[in-house]
Design a protein around this motif. Structure first.
Motif, short mmCIF file in Angstrom:
data_model
loop_
_atom_site.label_atom_id
_atom_site.label_comp_id
_atom_site.label_asym_id
_atom_site.label_seq_id
_atom_site.Cartn_x
_atom_site.Cartn_y
_atom_site.Cartn_z
N ASP A 1 -74.16 12.74 54.17
CA ASP A 1 -73.64 11.94 55.37
C ASP A 1 -72.19 11.57 55.00
O ASP A 1 -71.11 11.23 55.81
N GLY A 2 -71.78 11.15 53.78
CA GLY A 2 -70.31 10.98 53.44
C GLY A 2 -70.16 11.31 52.08
O GLY A 2 -70.99 11.25 51.25
N VAL A 3 -68.87 11.54 51.87
CA VAL A 3 -68.53 12.23 50.48
C VAL A 3 -67.18 11.47 49.98
O VAL A 3 -66.11 11.45 50.80
N LEU A 4 -67.11 10.93 48.80
CA LEU A 4 -65.95 10.34 48.24
C LEU A 4 -65.84 11.07 46.77
O LEU A 4 -66.70 11.34 45.96
N PRO A 5 -64.55 11.08 46.32
CA PRO A 5 -64.05 11.96 44.97
C PRO A 5 -64.73 11.10 43.82
O PRO A 5 -64.99 11.51 42.72
N ASP A 6 -64.63 9.59 43.87
CA ASP A 6 -65.09 8.68 43.07
C ASP A 6 -65.15 7.33 43.69
O ASP A 6 -65.20 7.43 44.81
N LEU A 7 -65.43 6.37 42.89
CA LEU A 7 -65.54 4.97 43.40
C LEU A 7 -64.22 4.06 43.21
O LEU A 7 -64.12 2.73 43.54
N THR A 8 -63.10 4.53 43.12
CA THR A 8 -61.82 3.88 42.95
C THR A 8 -61.25 3.27 44.21
O THR A 8 -60.68 2.48 44.09
N ASP A 9 -61.56 3.89 45.42
CA ASP A 9 -61.12 3.25 46.58
C ASP A 9 -62.17 2.49 47.33
O ASP A 9 -63.12 2.74 47.88
N THR A 10 -61.87 1.16 46.77
CA THR A 10 -63.23 0.03 47.12
C THR A 10 -63.30 0.21 48.46
O THR A 10 -64.28 -0.25 48.96
N ALA A 11 -62.06 0.08 49.16
CA ALA A 11 -62.15 -0.20 50.95
C ALA A 11 -62.83 0.89 51.34
O ALA A 11 -63.64 0.58 52.27
#
Length: 225
Positions: free
Chosen positions: A198-208
């Motif tokens: 449902d959502g994809v991020l490259p990593d966790l570094t973008d906290t917001a």
């Protein structure tokens, strides 16, 4: 370190040496243990013996890992942004964080404590690898535990499973949860999208971005992440 702990725990419970360790990465303790029995002590798989040995094996494995706890922080590492991400999500109204993991509860607590992440997690409501459930079913069990403890109904549509593999995305779907996939493992962002995340991020570094996605997925109702 993990392999050494398995090699110590397996004979302590079965009386047989662990000659061949099955694939460990991405699998639960119960899956690994049952496969290890098939590879090293096949006769113990019969007559319900495997299920009876699972709980003592998990206890022995947790003890073996605890004895090596100083190696955890030295040899391992938290993913970049992980601490900031769980801290940010912890501040969201109505959100409770827990773990759905292949490790047993004591092992999961030990690993998260090594990196200072345990304070953000409600371990009482988690799902663990020494429970012989498929991950999708285990997710439903964890949601029921959360509802029982917090006296709030946590619906399917506001449960978020933070995943890093297509298998976990499938488990989220089976378990009635939304999946926030992070391309921090072996799977690429494209593979996670193709799996239906449902959502994809490259990593966790973008906290917001992490907090915003969890907030949007749990909007208008209490949620579990």
């Amino acid at each position: 370190m993990t392999r050494a702990a398995y090699a110590e725990a397996f004979p302590a419970v079965t009386g047989r040496p662990l000659i061949k360790l099955p694939q460990v990465a991405g699998r639960s303790e119960s899956e690994i243990f049952f496969d290890a029995l098939a590879l090293n002590a096949a006769d113990l798989n019969a007559g319900g013996e495997a299920e009876r040995l699972l709980e003592p094996f998990s206890a022995e494995l947790a003890a073996a890992l605890y004895a090596r706890r100083d190696h955890l922080a030295r040899d391992g590492q938290a993913l970049p942004g992980a601490a900031e991400a769980v801290a940010a999500v912890a501040k969201l109204d109505g959100v409770v964080q827990t773990v759905l993991t292949g490790s047993s509860k004591p092992s999961a607590m030990l690993k998260l404590r090594a990196f200072g992440l345990d304070g953000y997690v409600d371990f009482d409501i988690g799902g663990y690898g020494n429970e012989a459930y498929p991950k999708g079913t285990l997710l439903r069990v964890a949601r029921e535990r959360a509802s029982d403890k917090h006296k709030v109904t946590f619906g399917e549509g506001v449960t978020v499973y933070v995943a890093d593999s297509p298998r976990d995305v499938d488990a989220a779907r089976i378990g009635g949860a939304r999946s926030l996939a992070v391309a921090s493992g072996r799977a690429t962002a494209a593979e996670l999208r193709d799996a239906g995340a449902d959502g994809v991020l490259p990593d966790l570094t973008d906290t917001a971005a992490v907090a915003a996605l969890v907030a949007r997925m749990t909007e208008h109702s209490p949620g579990i992440a």
